[in-house]
Scaffold this active site. Structure first.
Site, short mmCIF file in Angstrom:
data_model
loop_
_atom_site.label_atom_id
_atom_site.label_comp_id
_atom_site.label_asym_id
_atom_site.label_seq_id
_atom_site.Cartn_x
_atom_site.Cartn_y
_atom_site.Cartn_z
N HIS A 1 -0.86 0.51 -9.78
CA HIS A 1 -1.45 -0.54 -8.92
C HIS A 1 -2.01 -1.60 -9.82
O HIS A 1 -3.38 -1.79 -10.06
CB HIS A 1 -2.53 0.24 -8.29
CG HIS A 1 -3.11 -0.49 -7.16
ND1 HIS A 1 -3.40 0.05 -5.81
CD2 HIS A 1 -3.01 -1.84 -6.63
CE1 HIS A 1 -3.71 -0.78 -5.02
NE2 HIS A 1 -3.37 -1.95 -5.42
N GLU B 1 -2.67 8.13 -4.40
CA GLU B 1 -2.79 7.39 -5.44
C GLU B 1 -4.36 7.77 -5.94
O GLU B 1 -5.06 7.77 -5.31
CB GLU B 1 -2.76 5.77 -4.90
CG GLU B 1 -3.03 4.92 -6.13
CD GLU B 1 -2.73 3.34 -5.54
OE1 GLU B 1 -1.75 3.24 -4.73
OE2 GLU B 1 -3.48 2.51 -5.92
N ARG C 1 0.70 -1.15 -0.07
CA ARG C 1 0.05 0.12 -0.03
C ARG C 1 0.95 1.24 0.07
O ARG C 1 2.00 1.31 0.56
CB ARG C 1 -0.91 -0.01 1.09
CG ARG C 1 -1.93 -0.92 1.16
CD ARG C 1 -3.03 -0.73 0.10
NE ARG C 1 -4.25 -1.61 0.11
CZ ARG C 1 -4.22 -2.48 -0.89
NH1 ARG C 1 -3.39 -2.90 -1.60
NH2 ARG C 1 -5.47 -3.31 -0.83
#
Length: 336
Positions: free
Chosen positions: A296, A275, A246
Site C-alpha cells: 500500500h 491488508e 482498495r
C-alpha cells in the site's frame, strides 16, 4: 494565561507537518510502527485534554473517541479517504474533520504504471532469478513478457487517478478503454488533449479485450468484490490485472484460483484483502512469477507524503483556531 492547545498524533508523520504544528502548539506523537488500539487513543486524548487529533486510515474514530476529550475541536486524517471516521458523530459534536484530497493522484498513477511495467517485463522475477544464481547465459525465451507499447489498457473507474493512469499511456501509443457508471466526455476530452483516445465500453467488453486492466474505484457496497471469478474468467489468459484502489474490490480467493489455473497471466497489487497481507497467505505462493505485491505504497513519494503532512497541519491549525478548514471531510461528504 490560556493553556497552549495540545495535539495528539497517533503515529509519526513527516516532519513537514509536525514541525509546523510544534511552532504553535504542544504536540504529542506516538512514535510506534503499528497502529494504536482505539482504547489507547481514547485514553491518551483524555489524559492530554487534547484539542486536536491527527490520525491515519488505520485508526477508528467513532463517537467514543470523539467524546474522549471535551476540548477536542478537530480531527485531521493523514489520508484522502475518511471512512474510518464517523462524520455524522463529528458533525453532531461540531468537531471539524480534515483530510488530504487530490494530493496523491499523480503519485498513485506512477505506482500503477510501476506495477504494470514490473508485471509485463517481469523485473521482480528477473531479480530473484539473478539473486538465486540461476543466470547462466542469455536465452531467447528467458523471462519474456507482453509488449506494453501498442497494447490495450482497460481502466475501470475514470476518476482522477484513473485519468492520470490513462494519460501516461500516450507515450506507449496504447489503446485505452474505460468503464464506469457513466460516460465521462470531459475526461475523454482531457485525455484527447495529450493524444490518448479513450473509449467508453461496458465492463464485460473491457475485460475481454484489454491486455492490462487497472482498477481505480472506491470501495463501496457496489464495488466490493467487483472483480471475482466471473470477471477474471472473461479476461484473456495473457492479460494482467492491476489494483491500486482498495483490496476489497478484488475477490482474493477468486484471484488465487485465476493465477493457479491460468485464467490470467499475472497480477500487480498495491492493496490487498486482507491488508496487511500475511506472509503465509495463499496468494503469495504465486510470487514473483505471477504476482507482485507492494505494501500500500501508492502515495509513497517523499514529495507527496510531505504535502500530505502539510495539509494535515493546515487543517489542524484551522480547526483549533476556529477557522474554516482548507480541506473539510464533513463538507466533502455533503454534511455541511
Amino acid at each position: 494565561m490560556t493553556a497552549t492547545p495540545t495535539i495528539y498524533i497517533t503515529r509519526k508523520i513527516p516532519d513537514a507537518g509536525i514541525a509546523r504544528l510544534r511552532d504553535r502548539y504542544e504536540v504529542v506523537v506516538r512514535d510506534q510502527k503499528l497502529p494504536p488500539s482505539k482504547a489507547h487513543v481514547v485514553r491518551r486524548l483524555a489524559e492530554l485534554d487534547a484539542d486536536g487529533l491527527v490520525c491515519l486510515l488505520s485508526d477508528t474514530v467513532d463517537a467514543e473517541v470523539l467524546d474522549a476529550s471535551s476540548d477536542l475541536s478537530v480531527v485531521s486524517t493523514f489520508s484522502v479517504g475518511y471512512d474510518h471516521i464517523d462524520l455524522n458523530a463529528a458533525f453532531e459534536r461540531d468537531i471539524a474533520v480534515g483530510h488530504t484530497p487530490g494530493v496523491l493522484t499523480e503519485t498513485t498513477a506512477d505506482l500503477a504504471w510501476a506495477l504494470l511495467m514490473t508485471c509485463a517485463r517481469r523485473t521482480v522475477e528477473g531479480h530473484a532469478y539473478v539473486e538465486a544464481d540461476e543466470w547462466e547465459t542469455w536465452g531467447p525465451t528467458l523471462l519474456t513478457g507482453p509488449d506494453v507499447h501498442g497494447a490495450a489498457l482497460g481502466i475501470i473507474g475514470l476518476g482522477n487517478i484513473g485519468t492520470a493512469t490513462a494519460r501516461r499511456a500516450a507515450g506507449f501509443e496504447m489503446e485505452v478503454r474505460y468503464s464506469g457508471r457513466s460516460r465521462k466526455r470531459d475526461r475523454e476530452a482531457e485525455l484527447a488533449d495529450v493524444g490518448v483516445s479513450a473509449t467508453y465500453v461496458d465492463r464485460g467488453e473491457l475485460l475481454a479485450e484489454s491486455d492490462f486492466v487497472s482498477l481505480h474505484v472506491p470501495l463501496v457496497e457496489s464495488t466490493e468484490g467487483l472483480i471475482g471469478a466471473s470477471e477474471l474468467r472473461q479476461m484473456p489468459d495473457e492479460s494482467i490485472l492491476l489494483n491500486t484502489s482498495r483490496g476489497g474490490v478484488v475477490d482474493s480467493d477468486a484471484l488465487d484460483t485465476a493465477l493457479e489455473e491460468g485464467w490470467i497471466a499475472r497480477a500487480g497489487l498495491d492493496v490487498t484483502d486482507p491488508e496487511p497481507l500475511p506472509g503465509d497467505h495463499p496468494l503469495l505462493r504465486h510470487a514473483p512469477e505471477r504476482l507482485v505485491v507492494t505494501p500500500h505504497t501508492g502515495s509513497a513519494s517523499i514529495g507527496t507524503r510531505n504535502r500530505m503532512a502539510e495539509m494535515v497541519a493546515a487543517c489542524t491549525e484551522a480547526g483549533i483556531e476556529g477557522e474554516p478548514l482548507p480541506h473539510s471531510a464533513v463538507q466533502d461528504a455533503g454534511l455541511r
